[in-house]
Design an enzyme around this catalytic site. Structure first.
Site, PDB file in Angstrom:
ATOM      1  N   ASP A  93      47.040  28.921  61.801  1.00  0.00           N
ATOM      2  CA  ASP A  93      45.887  28.039  61.642  1.00  0.00           C
ATOM      3  C   ASP A  93      44.741  28.870  61.077  1.00  0.00           C
ATOM      4  O   ASP A  93      44.892  30.071  60.832  1.00  0.00           O
ATOM      5  CB  ASP A  93      45.495  27.361  62.955  1.00  0.00           C
ATOM      6  CG  ASP A  93      45.011  25.929  62.720  1.00  0.00           C
ATOM      7  OD1 ASP A  93      44.015  25.757  61.985  1.00  0.00           O
ATOM      8  OD2 ASP A  93      45.622  24.999  63.249  1.00  0.00           O
ATOM      9  N   HIS A 113      44.313  24.444  56.952  1.00  0.00           N
ATOM     10  CA  HIS A 113      44.412  25.227  58.191  1.00  0.00           C
ATOM     11  C   HIS A 113      44.995  26.613  57.897  1.00  0.00           C
ATOM     12  O   HIS A 113      45.808  27.128  58.671  1.00  0.00           O
ATOM     13  CB  HIS A 113      45.258  24.498  59.237  1.00  0.00           C
ATOM     14  CG  HIS A 113      44.575  23.287  59.819  1.00  0.00           C
ATOM     15  ND1 HIS A 113      43.537  23.378  60.719  1.00  0.00           N
ATOM     16  CD2 HIS A 113      44.782  21.961  59.610  1.00  0.00           C
ATOM     17  CE1 HIS A 113      43.142  22.150  61.056  1.00  0.00           C
ATOM     18  NE2 HIS A 113      43.865  21.279  60.376  1.00  0.00           N
ATOM     19  N   GLU A 153      44.710  17.255  57.563  1.00  0.00           N
ATOM     20  CA  GLU A 153      43.270  17.537  57.507  1.00  0.00           C
ATOM     21  C   GLU A 153      42.832  18.420  56.331  1.00  0.00           C
ATOM     22  O   GLU A 153      41.926  19.229  56.458  1.00  0.00           O
ATOM     23  CB  GLU A 153      42.801  18.148  58.834  1.00  0.00           C
ATOM     24  CG  GLU A 153      42.998  17.215  60.014  1.00  0.00           C
ATOM     25  CD  GLU A 153      42.448  17.757  61.315  1.00  0.00           C
ATOM     26  OE1 GLU A 153      42.011  16.950  62.145  1.00  0.00           O
ATOM     27  OE2 GLU A 153      42.455  18.990  61.508  1.00  0.00           O
TER      28      GLU A 153
END
Length: 768
Positions: A196, A271, A336
């Site tokens: 991440d 990420h 995302e």
């Protein structure tokens, strides 16, 4: 009479079966249980009979059970004894994870077709033993279990837990312990979130900087996750860690012995700030960045799919990942990604022109499909978060539906396999009232809410429902610094996840499950696991009693645990104890008061103390008008919300808040008659991590006739970074004034400081 007799007989038979099942107490509930007469006793003379070397892992699990608490190790042999033995025999007719467990006074017979089947049987056997078997010291007692027959197999093929080790790194030893606990609960998939923005946790030999640079960030652990400055020049990155490939091999082998598949997650295209910090050429801008020490939003530093070098990097990384993880699925993230840099980046724009792609969502789909093709060639499949649906789903991809059930429904209806993991299974949310829980993210997910979750949506027909592989719990670690906190967030909710994932709906009983949870908690005590006791916490609901002429508030107290409760309470400064008044019916409160309450079990406070300040003010039940009205997503309890005395909690989804997105609001209260007042308070929340900000100003006017208003107070406050969720009453004090109408203007921040929209949450206007 004969019919009545049969009905009566059936009734008593059902009660007997229920009583039998209740006495067994296995989590997750087995598919079939039949109690027999007698019991089996484990002694130092008990022998394990096994027929296949592949069963040695199961043999070792059995031997470990008594190695500390019983001070004996069961002997194992391939020669069948005549009595007092446990047999492990292969039954090819059983499904992969099914098992049979037969307990008789002289023998325990376990049948399964695979290693994982034997592991599940031993997990059940372990829970049948007295909880003292979990003790680390010798226990002088008889080790007996009741005679019975169990036929068992799982409802779902995927029963998962995801641990995020990127935001906060947890040592290998904790991962191994977690696998042990998963095996006891018959969970079979460990989703390892290794990559991440805030840390790259897996050694990749071809790209050593991924762990030399990407695994470490500047240590701002003393600051809130969403209020941490970036690394400055000269600052050393000292917080982090990673798993060597040898450590990963050890974890995978250990999991395999327990029948657990480890699915690695290698994020893309977003990420990945940790990877870009190590190799800036992976991004469009090739900008040099550092590993973020805390929250990142929006996520704009993402891989550049316009460069062939990006795909070469990803394929080389995945090649090493596949050597370490034999799992069918490789998780590629896909969530995302803010693709604004792709819209202006020459390499990505050139790629889009080359492929005839019109938008960046389709470009992400191209990237995911290309990675899928690479993994498919090596005999693997991809699974990703439901954003991989955007722009077109890769042909053989499976989907993890996290943004509710919609993505999972869409994927299943189009013939793709799905793991259901919506918000209720996000264990980073609080288990009880957020006001008394450790720091957490999002709305409250109680043990009962998890248990009530049904993984197969009603919208799917029988054939489509077969594409639901099963449910998975996720524990994101932004706010979780320690293994103890991680345990607290996982348990006992993971008990509920295991039962909804394993047990048929027809065998599940919520009230019985709570009793089994109490027993499992005793095991967790002996194992030294820091589970939450939130199920014992008291909650309260407040309402205004409109039937009384004088202002009166009704307070009802409750607790999640089913059955008869011993809730005790005090009002104002009295100490709360086992001698405090017992709560029988809702309390009638007619003056400003502080109430404390708690659940008592065997004369001891079982959970946290519930504390409620009830302020009887002059605007209760006032008529309120709005300009504009609250956002449709947060309308609270309607137009009475601002004067209903029911205050919102830190869980902004609790239905007691009204909210405005970017808008200011003017509220006008009609007190019904002229009253003397000298104070107005505005109840507001701030939770910047969720985009909720305190107002940056407010003004109050009062009027006797609703036409001519006089200003009695005004304030402005500059925006300030605040990582914590808080509730504040902003007070206006002024000279005693007669008024019937009160107008309150509340000034929204308007736009979030770091991009995005700004929410403003208000729960009550208090007038004194």
């Amino acid at each position: 009479m004969k019919i009545n007799f049969l009905i009566l007989f059936s009734f008593f038979l059902s009660l007997t079966i229920f009583a039998q099942k209740k006495s067994v107490g296995i989590i997750p509930e087995p598919k079939e249980i039949k109690l027999l007469n007698g019991e089996f006793e484990f002694t130092p003379q008990t022998i394990i009979y096994f027929t296949d070397d592949n069963q040695r892992g199961a043999v070792e699990q059995l031997q470990y059970l008594f190695s500390k608490s019983g001070e004996f190790v069961l002997k194992a042999t391939k020669m069948k004894p005549s009595k007092n033995f446990i047999s492990l025999e292969k039954n090819q007719n059983l499904e992969k994870e099914a098992y049979r467990l037969s307990v008789k006074p002289n023998q325990i017979a376990i049948e399964a077709s695979t290693v994982i089947g034997f592991s599940h049987a031993i997990a059940s056997l372990r829970q049948l033993l007295p909880v003292q078997v979990e003790s680390k010291t010798s226990q002088k007692m008889k080790w007996k279990i009741p005679a019975m027959e169990i036929k068992d197999e799982p409802r779902f093929a995927w029963r998962g837990l995801m641990l995020d080790v990127s935001r906060h790194f947890f040592p290998k030893e904790y991962i191994l312990k977690t696998l042990d606990r998963m095996a006891l609960l018959k969970l079979n998939t460990f989703h390892w979130h290794l990559v991440d923005d805030q840390g790259w946790r897996i050694e990749i030999k071809k790209y050593p900087k991924l762990t030399e640079i990407g695994a470490w960030r500047v240590d701002h652990e003393n600051l809130h996750w969403n209020n941490r400055p970036d690394q400055k020049p000269g600052e050393k990155a000292t917080y982090g860690g990673f798993y060597t490939q040898e450590e990963i091999k050890e974890v995978v082998a250990y999991a395999e012995k327990l029948g657990i598949t480890v699915v690695p997650e290698i994020e893309m295209p977003a990420h990945v700030s940790s990877a870009i910090a190590a190799y800036p050429w992976l991004s469009c801008t090739e900008e040099k960045i550092t590993v973020p020490p805390g929250g990142v939003w929006p996520i704009v530093h993402i891989y550049d799919p316009g460069k062939e070098s990006t795909f070469e990097f990803l394929e080389n990384v995945l090649a090493e990942v596949m050597q370490l993880f034999p799992s069918e699925y490789i998780h590629i993230g896909g969530d995302e990604a803010t693709k604004t840099k792709w819209e202006t980046c020459k390499t990505t724009q050139d790629r889009m022109k080359q492929l005839g792609i019109e938008d960046v969502d389709e470009l992400q789909s191209y990237m995911i499909k290309r990675i899928e093709e690479y993994l498919n060639k090596h005999g693997r499949k991809i699974i990703g978060w439901d954003e991989i649906l955007e722009g077109g789903l890769a042909p053989r991809a499976a989907v993890m539906s996290w943004r509710g059930m919609k993505g999972g429904i869409e994927a299943a209806q189009s013939g793709h396999d799905v793991v259901m993991t919506p918000g209720v299974l996000y264990f980073d949310g609080p288990q009880g009232m957020p006001d008394v829980e450790p720091q957490a993210f999002g709305s409250m997910k109680t043990l009962g809410k998890v248990y009530d979750f049904e993984p197969i949506p009603a919208e799917l027909n029988q054939e489509e429902g077969k594409h639901i592989l099963g449910p998975q719990a996720n524990l994101w670690a932004e706010y979780i610094h320690t293994t103890e906190h991680s345990e607290y967030m996982l348990y006992p909710r993971l008990f509920a996840l295991s039962e909804i994932a394993w047990s048929p709906v027809s065998t599940r009983n919520k009230k019985e499950f709570y009793q089994k949870t109490l027993s499992m908690m005793k095991r967790w005590d002996l194992l030294g696991i820091n589970y939450a006791k939130s199920i014992f916490d008291v909650t309260g609901s407040v309402r205004f009693n409109q039937e009384k002429e004088k202002k009166q508030v009704i307070l009802d107290l409750n607790n999640e645990f089913p059955g008869e409760k011993e809730i005790r309470y005090t009002i104002d400064d009295a100490d709360l104890s086992e001698k405090s008044p017992k709560f029988f019916k809702p309390l009638e409160i007619n003056k400003t008061s502080t109430i404390r309450a708690g659940l008592f079990i065997d004369g001891k406070l079982a959970g946290k103390v519930y504390k409620k300040n009830i302020e009887i003010h002059k605007a209760i039940n006032a008529k309120v008008s709005y300009e504009p009205y609250a956002h449709k997503s947060y309308t609270g309890q309607g137009e009475k919300t601002m004067a209903n005395i029911t205050r919102g909690s830190l869980d902004f989804h609790d239905g007691q808040w009204q909210a405005w997105l970017n808008d200011d609001v003017t509220l006008t209260l009609d007190l019904g008659q002229e009253k003397e007042i000298n104070q107005v308070k505005i109840g507001a929340m701030e939770n910047q991590g969720s985009g909720i900000y305190y107002p940056i100003g407010a003004q109050v006017w009062v009027s006797e006739d609703g036409v001519d208003y006089i200003s009695v107070g005004k304030f402005t406050r500059p925006y300030a970074d605040n990582g914590y969720a808080e509730i504040t009453d902003f007070a206006f004090d002024f000279e005693l004034t007669k008024a019937r109408y009160i107008k309150v203007f509340v000034d929204n921040l308007g736009k979030a400081p770091y991009g995005g929209d700004a929410w403003m949450f208000v729960d009550e206007i208090l007038v004194n």
